[in-house]
Design a protein around this motif. Structure first.
Motif, PDB file in Angstrom:
ATOM      1  N   VAL A 268       0.867  -1.267   0.545  1.00 51.26           N
ATOM      2  CA  VAL A 268       0.110   0.318  -0.400  1.00 51.26           C
ATOM      3  C   VAL A 268       0.803   1.160  -0.120  1.00 51.26           C
ATOM      4  CG1 VAL A 268      -1.879   1.019   1.240  1.00 51.26           C
ATOM      5  CG2 VAL A 268      -1.899  -0.868   0.958  1.00 51.26           C
TER       6      VAL A 268
ATOM      7  N   TYR B 125       2.395   1.919  -3.267  1.00 54.05           N
ATOM      8  CA  TYR B 125       1.238   2.820  -3.895  1.00 54.05           C
ATOM      9  C   TYR B 125       1.116   3.568  -3.845  1.00 54.05           C
ATOM     10  CZ  TYR B 125      -0.713  -1.590  -6.870  1.00 54.05           C
ATOM     11  OH  TYR B 125      -0.710  -2.233  -7.870  1.00 54.05           O
TER      12      TYR B 125
ATOM     13  N   LEU C 112       3.345   6.075  -5.064  1.00 51.48           N
ATOM     14  CA  LEU C 112       4.072   5.755  -6.771  1.00 51.48           C
ATOM     15  C   LEU C 112       1.915   6.925  -7.083  1.00 51.48           C
ATOM     16  CD1 LEU C 112       4.698   4.795  -9.381  1.00 51.48           C
ATOM     17  CD2 LEU C 112       2.633   3.003  -8.693  1.00 51.48           C
ATOM     18  N   GLY C 113       1.576   6.945  -6.513  1.00 51.53           N
ATOM     19  CA  GLY C 113       0.381   7.908  -6.983  1.00 51.53           C
ATOM     20  C   GLY C 113       0.763   9.687  -6.091  1.00 51.53           C
TER      21      GLY C 113
ATOM     22  N   ALA D 220      -4.053  -5.997 -11.365  1.00 53.53           N
ATOM     23  CA  ALA D 220      -2.807  -6.634 -11.752  1.00 53.53           C
ATOM     24  C   ALA D 220      -1.697  -5.719 -11.960  1.00 53.53           C
ATOM     25  CB  ALA D 220      -3.283  -7.990 -11.494  1.00 53.53           C
ATOM     26  N   ASP D 221      -1.454  -5.437 -12.659  1.00 59.04           N
ATOM     27  CA  ASP D 221      -0.753  -4.854 -13.577  1.00 59.04           C
ATOM     28  C   ASP D 221       0.090  -4.615 -13.166  1.00 59.04           C
ATOM     29  OD1 ASP D 221      -2.504  -4.971 -15.976  1.00 59.04           O
ATOM     30  OD2 ASP D 221      -2.461  -3.257 -16.731  1.00 59.04           O
ATOM     31  N   ILE D 222       1.774  -5.248 -13.838  1.00 61.08           N
ATOM     32  CA  ILE D 222       2.697  -4.415 -12.759  1.00 61.08           C
ATOM     33  C   ILE D 222       2.827  -2.303 -13.431  1.00 61.08           C
ATOM     34  CG2 ILE D 222       5.743  -4.241 -13.462  1.00 61.08           C
ATOM     35  CD1 ILE D 222       5.763  -6.903 -13.135  1.00 61.08           C
ATOM     36  N   ARG D 223       2.945  -1.810 -12.482  1.00 55.89           N
ATOM     37  CA  ARG D 223       3.573  -0.400 -12.836  1.00 55.89           C
ATOM     38  C   ARG D 223       5.100   0.036 -11.895  1.00 55.89           C
ATOM     39  NH1 ARG D 223      -2.383   2.310 -12.362  1.00 55.89           N
ATOM     40  NH2 ARG D 223      -3.280   0.069 -12.308  1.00 55.89           N
ATOM     41  N   THR D 224       5.044   1.094 -12.810  1.00 58.93           N
ATOM     42  CA  THR D 224       6.898   1.925 -12.560  1.00 58.93           C
ATOM     43  C   THR D 224       6.523   3.206 -11.910  1.00 58.93           C
ATOM     44  OG1 THR D 224       6.705   2.293 -14.925  1.00 58.93           O
ATOM     45  CG2 THR D 224       7.512  -0.252 -13.773  1.00 58.93           C
TER      46      THR D 224
ATOM     47  N   TYR E  74      11.322   0.123  -1.984  1.00 58.53           N
ATOM     48  CA  TYR E  74      10.782  -1.625  -2.289  1.00 58.53           C
ATOM     49  C   TYR E  74      11.343  -1.454  -3.929  1.00 58.53           C
ATOM     50  CZ  TYR E  74      10.471  -6.407  -3.434  1.00 58.53           C
ATOM     51  OH  TYR E  74      10.293  -8.002  -4.455  1.00 58.53           O
TER      52      TYR E  74
ATOM     53  N   TYR F  85      13.568   0.267  -5.766  1.00 58.01           N
ATOM     54  CA  TYR F  85      14.601  -0.707  -6.247  1.00 58.01           C
ATOM     55  C   TYR F  85      14.877  -1.322  -7.247  1.00 58.01           C
ATOM     56  CZ  TYR F  85      19.062  -3.658  -5.167  1.00 58.01           C
ATOM     57  OH  TYR F  85      20.258  -3.957  -5.148  1.00 58.01           O
ATOM     58  N   PHE F  86      13.577  -2.105  -7.346  1.00 57.38           N
ATOM     59  CA  PHE F  86      12.937  -2.932  -8.250  1.00 57.38           C
ATOM     60  C   PHE F  86      11.952  -2.270  -9.697  1.00 57.38           C
ATOM     61  CE2 PHE F  86      13.873  -5.812  -4.786  1.00 57.38           C
ATOM     62  CZ  PHE F  86      15.766  -6.307  -5.547  1.00 57.38           C
ATOM     63  N   ASN F  87      12.071  -1.449  -9.526  1.00 53.36           N
ATOM     64  CA  ASN F  87      11.123  -0.323 -10.107  1.00 53.36           C
ATOM     65  C   ASN F  87       9.944  -1.340 -10.989  1.00 53.36           C
ATOM     66  OD1 ASN F  87      10.261   1.923 -11.848  1.00 53.36           O
ATOM     67  ND2 ASN F  87      11.612   1.064 -13.548  1.00 53.36           N
ATOM     68  N   THR F  88       9.368  -1.201 -10.246  1.00 53.59           N
ATOM     69  CA  THR F  88       8.042  -2.498 -10.074  1.00 53.59           C
ATOM     70  C   THR F  88       6.966  -2.835  -8.791  1.00 53.59           C
ATOM     71  OG1 THR F  88       9.103  -3.324 -10.572  1.00 53.59           O
ATOM     72  CG2 THR F  88       6.445  -4.797  -9.960  1.00 53.59           C
TER      73      THR F  88
ATOM     74  N   VAL G 216      -6.470   8.172  -5.928  1.00 55.65           N
ATOM     75  CA  VAL G 216      -5.707   8.622  -5.981  1.00 55.65           C
ATOM     76  C   VAL G 216      -5.081   8.374  -7.774  1.00 55.65           C
ATOM     77  CG1 VAL G 216      -3.377   8.784  -6.095  1.00 55.65           C
ATOM     78  CG2 VAL G 216      -4.565   8.616  -3.955  1.00 55.65           C
ATOM     79  N   PHE G 217      -6.064   6.907  -7.509  1.00 54.09           N
ATOM     80  CA  PHE G 217      -5.593   6.111  -9.116  1.00 54.09           C
ATOM     81  C   PHE G 217      -6.751   6.621 -10.101  1.00 54.09           C
ATOM     82  CE2 PHE G 217      -2.574   5.036  -5.720  1.00 54.09           C
ATOM     83  CZ  PHE G 217      -1.805   4.492  -6.348  1.00 54.09           C
TER      84      PHE G 217
END
Lengths: 292, 398
Positions: free
Chosen positions: A45, A48, A51-52, A115-119, A207, A210-213, B24-25
């Motif tokens: 969380v 995310y 990322l937001g 479930a998509d990977i976001r970067t 994290y 680091y893994f861009n994921t 947010v998304f």
């Protein structure tokens, strides 16, 4: 020789990520003897939320702050809703509830965000690589290691040098006795979750970078590995969690680097079983009485 | 904590907090976009990975298919009937792909398009074969999808639109050895993934048969995120290139971590690389000196391809990747088969598919060999500053 050093360095940076997560894990365990299986998902969380923030154009530090605050509040809510009422009943009940929270967070995230990977957007964290005698190190490695060290020091300070920390230690020795001495057990536990979850958010952001994921199940495996690290170092001991994390990371790196990449996870879990059999209190654990 | 006086308040607060968080998304996952039902329509199952691990493959395929069906329906449909696509998300799970196939068959579809990846197609195959409903797999590249080597039998009801894996690895081996002049290779495969393991094995065979040497072989598992240990040990063996036939989500991390370790070697791969996420994960400049084999290239100047790209960009506001192109071809191939069958009957469609000859799609001209494998050209793509550049098209040697 260079290869061995490089492998150890790879392990050190992977290990500091485990350590970073394990520190939060072990702190919550130290206070209320609850294995907070949802810890890995609070990390998710946090990643995310950060990322937001990043996508809305916030910088690294503001994103970190927002993520830490959001997760701290989330942690308090989780404790209030899912743990407080079952805690006195039995440890097993709280553990089951923790697994429930973990699944709830994972699949709610998946439902709303897919479930998509976001970067992280390019340039959110400017990366640099340094080379020295044939060994390369990235500024992300240094950041993770540095953050872990700083957090361990801050935590040790809070636990051993502040009033709140004294209350935490009191609760961890004997909740009922602490209550009789005028310690507000519920608010002490809430503060523990507040701090632990804020750390999880920091781990999540690091994290993620680091893994861009960033994806809904990203906390699962690191959460388990951090649990192993915490047990290895002596669950409840903050410096132990750091030591355990780094040892685990290095072992994994050496195993994977010298031909055993298929057995990397197996080795980690074998270590867990061995520690539980041979030295259940872990490397830096001091017996049942002195958790934290 | 005396903030929450009543139990209910806490739950409401939790709910509000979560809603706020998700707000947010922008929500990325839409529901299934089933086209309007019609009494007199032809029902087609569309079973794809619209979420989960390989969501970009499935979503692209589905988008290509829906574009094609829309075009067909605008021109009056096929045999005077409109096509009704029943779109389902198998969440990138093989078991779910099978469940969906069962559901679609009981809904009366004449054929199932998808899923995208090999494992999922294999999982639904027994269900479809038992019901005699043909599967058209746009992108399942493993040989065993259409041909069972143990019993030496063709899977009658499975057809693919893409090239097969051994062709991909052969073309790549030829290109690396003959054109790039690199002789020492390393291979890194996803051991949990048949597609990846298969490509790694066949690549090794073709490359060593030509006189090349494989100096290092490493593996990883699908859930891994840390690849530096394997990369460090590969680099110590001093190869000229690293062949990583895996999915984009791992390749992106592998290439990025290799560059972080200062490994400046070219990386090679296969069609699993083709996703816009690859550049996001790895970073554009890290992907320079990377090549992969693919089904088509957006750079191809042919009119058929450029028209498709234009239509796709208008509808989805994105450049179609190879999966979108394969999806588009799959849909038109089905339409062609229904036309030739003269009736929307699944067994007749199967027969028509077996006899398809010289079908013109955006991914090339397609005829089937006796194992239901298309005979097609393969594109070699180089990634240059995050953009795909068509190097050349090559035919596998037969």
């Amino acid at each position: 020789m260079t290869d061995l050093l490089q492998q150890l360095l790879n392990g050190l940076s992977q290990g500091s990520i485990y350590a970073l997560i394990a520190v939060g894990y072990t702190m919550i365990y130290g206070i209320i003897q609850l294995i907070n299986f949802a810890h890995g998902d609070v990390i998710m969380v946090g990643a995310y939320v950060a990322l937001g923030c990043a996508l809305m154009g916030l910088g690294f530090i503001p994103s970190l702050a927002v993520a830490m605050l959001t997760c701290a509040i989330l942690g308090v809510i989780i404790e209030r809703v899912a743990y407080r009422r079952v805690r006195p009943v039995s440890r097993l009940a709280a553990l089951t509830s923790a697994i429930g929270v973990s699944l709830f967070l994972e699949y709610t995230m998946m439902y709303f965000l897919g479930a998509d990977i976001r970067t992280f957007p390019a340039g959110f964290f400017p990366e640099r690589t340094y080379s020295l005698w044939g060994i390369t190190i990235n500024n992300k490695d240094l950041l993770v290691l540095g953050t872990t060290l700083v957090l361990v020091i801050i935590l040790q300070y809070i636990i051993y040098r502040t009033r709140t920390g004294k209350a935490m230690r009191a609760v961890s020795f004997d909740g009922q006795a602490a209550q009789l001495m005028g310690v507000n057990v519920n608010s002490t536990v809430a503060i523990t979750f507040f701090i632990g979850s804020a750390m999880a958010a920091a781990a999540g952001l690091l994290y993620g970078i680091y893994f861009n994921t960033v994806q809904p199940l990203m906390g699962l495996m690191p959460g388990l590995k951090a649990f192993i690290a915490a047990v290895l170092g002596g669950i409840g001991s903050v410096p132990g969690a750091m030591l355990g994390g780094i040892l685990l990371g290095m072992t994994e790196s050496l195993v994977a680097g010298f031909g055993g990449s298929m057995y990397r996870d197996a080795v980690a879990f074998i270590i867990l079983i061995l520690v539980l059999l041979i030295r259940p209190t872990g490397l830096l654990g001091k017996g049942v009485q002195e958790k934290v | 904590m005396k903030v929450f006086k009543k139990k209910g308040t806490a739950y409401v607060a939790l709910f509000t907090a979560l809603v706020f968080l998700f707000g947010v998304f922008a929500s990325g996952c839409g529901g299934g976009d089933t086209q309007t039902a019609d009494e007199d329509s032809i029902k087609v199952g569309v079973n794809f990975e619209l979420s989960g691990e390989v969501a970009t493959y499935g979503t692209s395929c589905k988008n290509g298919i829906m574009l094609a069906f829309e075009e067909v329906n605008e021109q009056g449909g096929v045999l005077g009937k409109k096509i009704e696509a029943l779109v389902q998300d198998n969440k990138s799970q093989n078991r779910e792909a099978r469940n969906i196939a069962e559901r679609l068959i009981s809904d009366g579809v004449v054929a199932i398009l998808g899923p995208a990846v090999t494992g999922a197609v294999q999982s639904e195959e027994p269900v479809a074969t038992a019901a005699k409903v043909p599967i058209l797999a746009p992108a399942a590249t493993a040989p065993e999808v259409t041909f069972d080597e143990k019993t030496n039998k063709v899977k009658d009801f499975v057809f693919r639109v893409c090239i097969i894996d051994p062709d991909q690895s052969q073309v790549m081996a030829n290109y690396i050895y003959d054109e790039l002049g690199l002789k020492n290779g390393a291979i890194m495969v996803d051991k949990n993934n048949d597609y990846s393991v298969g490509l790694g094995e066949t690549f090794k065979e073709f490359f060593t048969a030509k006189g090349g040497k494989i100096v290092a072989e490493e593996g990883f598992i699908s859930t891994d995120t840390a690849f530096k240990p394997q990369l460090t040990s590969i680099a110590a063996k001093k190869p000229d290139f690293i062949y990583v036939p895996a999915y984009y989500n791992q390749v992106g991390l592998i290439v990025k971590q290799a560059r972080e370790l200062g490994i400046d070697l070219p990386f090679m791969g296969a069609d699993g690389w083709d996703s816009p996420k690859l550049v996001e994960l790895a970073g554009a400049e890290n992907l320079n000196k990377c090549y992969f084999t693919n089904h088509y290239s957006v750079e191809d100047p042919s009119e058929r391809i450029q028209n498709f790209i234009k239509a796709y960009e208008e509808k989805y506001n994105a450049t179609p990747d190879a999966f979108a192109a394969l999806g588009y071809d799959t849909a038109y191939l089905l339409v062609e088969a229904i036309k030739q069958a003269g009736e929307a009957d699944s067994v007749k469609i199967q027969q028509a598919l077996e006899n398809i000859e010289g079908f013109e799609g955006v991914t090339g001209k397609l005829s089937y060999d006796e194992k239901h494998n298309p005979i097609k050209e393969i594109s070699i793509i180089e990634v240059v500053d995050g953009k795909q550049k068509l190097i050349k098209k090559m035919q596998p040697d037969k």
